[in-house]
Design a protein around this motif. Structure first.
Motif, PDB file in Angstrom:
ATOM      1  N   MET A 110      15.511  44.569  42.641  1.00  0.00           N
ATOM      2  CA  MET A 110      15.125  43.199  43.017  1.00  0.00           C
ATOM      3  C   MET A 110      15.265  42.992  44.519  1.00  0.00           C
ATOM      4  O   MET A 110      14.377  42.421  45.166  1.00  0.00           O
ATOM      5  CB  MET A 110      16.002  42.203  42.259  1.00  0.00           C
ATOM      6  CG  MET A 110      15.774  40.738  42.644  1.00  0.00           C
ATOM      7  SD  MET A 110      17.019  39.625  41.927  1.00  0.00           S
ATOM      8  CE  MET A 110      18.475  40.066  42.916  1.00  0.00           C
ATOM      9  N   LYS A 111      16.361  43.447  45.097  1.00  0.00           N
ATOM     10  CA  LYS A 111      16.573  43.279  46.536  1.00  0.00           C
ATOM     11  C   LYS A 111      15.585  44.123  47.336  1.00  0.00           C
ATOM     12  O   LYS A 111      15.125  43.706  48.409  1.00  0.00           O
ATOM     13  CB  LYS A 111      18.018  43.666  46.899  1.00  0.00           C
ATOM     14  CG  LYS A 111      19.069  42.705  46.353  1.00  0.00           C
ATOM     15  CD  LYS A 111      20.463  43.131  46.746  1.00  0.00           C
ATOM     16  CE  LYS A 111      21.532  42.194  46.191  1.00  0.00           C
ATOM     17  NZ  LYS A 111      21.440  40.836  46.744  1.00  0.00           N
ATOM     18  N   LYS A 112      15.228  45.280  46.790  1.00  0.00           N
ATOM     19  CA  LYS A 112      14.292  46.176  47.486  1.00  0.00           C
ATOM     20  C   LYS A 112      12.913  45.554  47.607  1.00  0.00           C
ATOM     21  O   LYS A 112      12.265  45.631  48.655  1.00  0.00           O
ATOM     22  CB  LYS A 112      14.208  47.503  46.746  1.00  0.00           C
ATOM     23  CG  LYS A 112      13.223  48.491  47.350  1.00  0.00           C
ATOM     24  CD  LYS A 112      13.143  49.759  46.523  1.00  0.00           C
ATOM     25  CE  LYS A 112      12.085  50.706  47.088  1.00  0.00           C
ATOM     26  NZ  LYS A 112      11.966  51.940  46.290  1.00  0.00           N
ATOM     27  N   ILE A 113      12.440  44.936  46.500  1.00  0.00           N
ATOM     28  CA  ILE A 113      11.090  44.369  46.525  1.00  0.00           C
ATOM     29  C   ILE A 113      11.073  42.961  47.109  1.00  0.00           C
ATOM     30  O   ILE A 113      10.015  42.360  47.236  1.00  0.00           O
ATOM     31  CB  ILE A 113      10.461  44.375  45.115  1.00  0.00           C
ATOM     32  CG1 ILE A 113      11.255  43.468  44.161  1.00  0.00           C
ATOM     33  CG2 ILE A 113      10.370  45.789  44.571  1.00  0.00           C
ATOM     34  CD1 ILE A 113      10.641  43.362  42.766  1.00  0.00           C
ATOM     35  N   GLY A 114      12.246  42.451  47.439  1.00  0.00           N
ATOM     36  CA  GLY A 114      12.335  41.169  48.114  1.00  0.00           C
ATOM     37  C   GLY A 114      12.146  39.980  47.226  1.00  0.00           C
ATOM     38  O   GLY A 114      11.881  38.880  47.673  1.00  0.00           O
ATOM     39  N   PHE A 163      23.082  46.919  37.657  1.00  0.00           N
ATOM     40  CA  PHE A 163      23.208  47.310  39.062  1.00  0.00           C
ATOM     41  C   PHE A 163      21.869  47.799  39.597  1.00  0.00           C
ATOM     42  O   PHE A 163      21.439  47.397  40.677  1.00  0.00           O
ATOM     43  CB  PHE A 163      24.269  48.410  39.196  1.00  0.00           C
ATOM     44  CG  PHE A 163      24.216  49.140  40.511  1.00  0.00           C
ATOM     45  CD1 PHE A 163      24.742  48.576  41.655  1.00  0.00           C
ATOM     46  CD2 PHE A 163      23.612  50.390  40.607  1.00  0.00           C
ATOM     47  CE1 PHE A 163      24.685  49.245  42.874  1.00  0.00           C
ATOM     48  CE2 PHE A 163      23.552  51.059  41.816  1.00  0.00           C
ATOM     49  CZ  PHE A 163      24.090  50.493  42.954  1.00  0.00           C
ATOM     50  N   PHE A 164      21.206  48.664  38.857  1.00  0.00           N
ATOM     51  CA  PHE A 164      19.931  49.215  39.309  1.00  0.00           C
ATOM     52  C   PHE A 164      18.846  48.136  39.346  1.00  0.00           C
ATOM     53  O   PHE A 164      17.985  48.143  40.228  1.00  0.00           O
ATOM     54  CB  PHE A 164      19.519  50.377  38.409  1.00  0.00           C
ATOM     55  CG  PHE A 164      20.439  51.555  38.513  1.00  0.00           C
ATOM     56  CD1 PHE A 164      20.346  52.435  39.576  1.00  0.00           C
ATOM     57  CD2 PHE A 164      21.421  51.774  37.559  1.00  0.00           C
ATOM     58  CE1 PHE A 164      21.208  53.521  39.691  1.00  0.00           C
ATOM     59  CE2 PHE A 164      22.287  52.855  37.659  1.00  0.00           C
ATOM     60  CZ  PHE A 164      22.185  53.733  38.723  1.00  0.00           C
ATOM     61  N   ALA A 165      18.908  47.190  38.388  1.00  0.00           N
ATOM     62  CA  ALA A 165      17.935  46.096  38.391  1.00  0.00           C
ATOM     63  C   ALA A 165      18.117  45.196  39.614  1.00  0.00           C
ATOM     64  O   ALA A 165      17.135  44.747  40.217  1.00  0.00           O
ATOM     65  CB  ALA A 165      18.077  45.277  37.106  1.00  0.00           C
ATOM     66  N   VAL A 166      19.369  44.952  39.999  1.00  0.00           N
ATOM     67  CA  VAL A 166      19.641  44.121  41.178  1.00  0.00           C
ATOM     68  C   VAL A 166      19.188  44.833  42.449  1.00  0.00           C
ATOM     69  O   VAL A 166      18.567  44.218  43.332  1.00  0.00           O
ATOM     70  CB  VAL A 166      21.148  43.779  41.258  1.00  0.00           C
ATOM     71  CG1 VAL A 166      21.491  43.141  42.604  1.00  0.00           C
ATOM     72  CG2 VAL A 166      21.532  42.834  40.119  1.00  0.00           C
ATOM     73  N   ILE A 167      19.475  46.126  42.559  1.00  0.00           N
ATOM     74  CA  ILE A 167      19.043  46.902  43.733  1.00  0.00           C
ATOM     75  C   ILE A 167      17.517  46.875  43.846  1.00  0.00           C
ATOM     76  O   ILE A 167      16.958  46.697  44.942  1.00  0.00           O
ATOM     77  CB  ILE A 167      19.549  48.358  43.647  1.00  0.00           C
ATOM     78  CG1 ILE A 167      21.081  48.399  43.773  1.00  0.00           C
ATOM     79  CG2 ILE A 167      18.890  49.215  44.715  1.00  0.00           C
ATOM     80  CD1 ILE A 167      21.605  47.907  45.109  1.00  0.00           C
TER      81      ILE A 167
END
Length: 218
Positions: free
Chosen positions: A214-218, A208-212
């Motif tokens: 990933m989405k944060k850094i685009g 979950f934290f890895a996906v968040i």
């Protein structure tokens, strides 16, 4: 306790997570502050569940037969020994390769700390020992992350519109497919490997934290 990795960053997550929830349950707010607190907590849980649904949905991905290439994403090698997670990826790749004799495989992973050889070399040797001809195995041994795995493998394949399978553990599949599309693959498929059932819940929460991120850094 199971992994004996007490210095792992995520090993501290569970007691911290439990402690925060116990602390929140002990706090006493009045009126609107109590409502606001619960709204924030419920919002955070909603985000968590939404991401986890996407992760779990990707676990059901199944690639069709006859792909020209599959890419096995690297994972840690201890010295020259393949770890459990990586062996599961390789076994899933073996199953596909034995059923599809025309498919070639890119083993992708560089050499990191604690590794005496590159992950790609260890993977190639494992596949060779289990009956896959050397001419079907392509080594990509410079990458250090999932992004580099897929970007560098894409340079080898060259034609990113081809249908390509990516092999990784079930909990990691959603993120791998998202990164693959960002790397330029337009026809990427998932070939799901299992993961250690004892650690499955830990993997899912950590992802979950890895996906968040990933989405944060685009």
């Amino acid at each position: 306790m199971y992994t004996r990795k007490f210095n792992s960053t995520f090993a501290l997550f569970w007691p911290a997570f439990g402690g925060i929830h116990i602390l929140l349950s002990l706090l006493s707010f009045k009126g609107k502050w109590n409502i606001l607190l619960w709204m924030v907590i419920l919002l955070l849980w909603a985000v968590f569940l939404a991401v986890e649904i996407q992760i779990c949905t990707a676990m059901a991905k199944r690639a069709e037969a006859g792909l020209p290439y599959i890419i096995v994403l690297g994972a840690q090698v201890r010295g020259t020994r393949i770890t459990n997670s990586l062996m599961r990826r390789l076994d899933a790749a073996l199953c596909y390769l034995k059923e599809n004799s025309e498919t070639n495989v890119i083993v992708s992973g560089g050499q990191g700390k604690g590794e005496d050889i590159s992950e790609a070399s260890a993977m190639a040797e494992y596949l060779h020992q289990h009956g896959i001809a050397d001419e079907r195995i392509v080594l990509e041994d410079t990458s250090r992350s999932t992004w580099e795995n897929l970007q560098n493998s894409g340079k080898i394949i060259d034609k990113l519109s081809l249908p390509v399978g990516v092999v990784t553990n079930d909990f990691h599949m959603y993120r791998a497919l998202q990164i693959g599309r960002k790397a330029g693959f337009t026809n990427i498929r998932g070939i799901v490997a299992t993961s250690n059932p004892v650690l499955q819940l830990n993997y899912l929460v950590r992802e979950f934290f890895a996906v968040i991120w990933m989405k944060k850094i685009g």
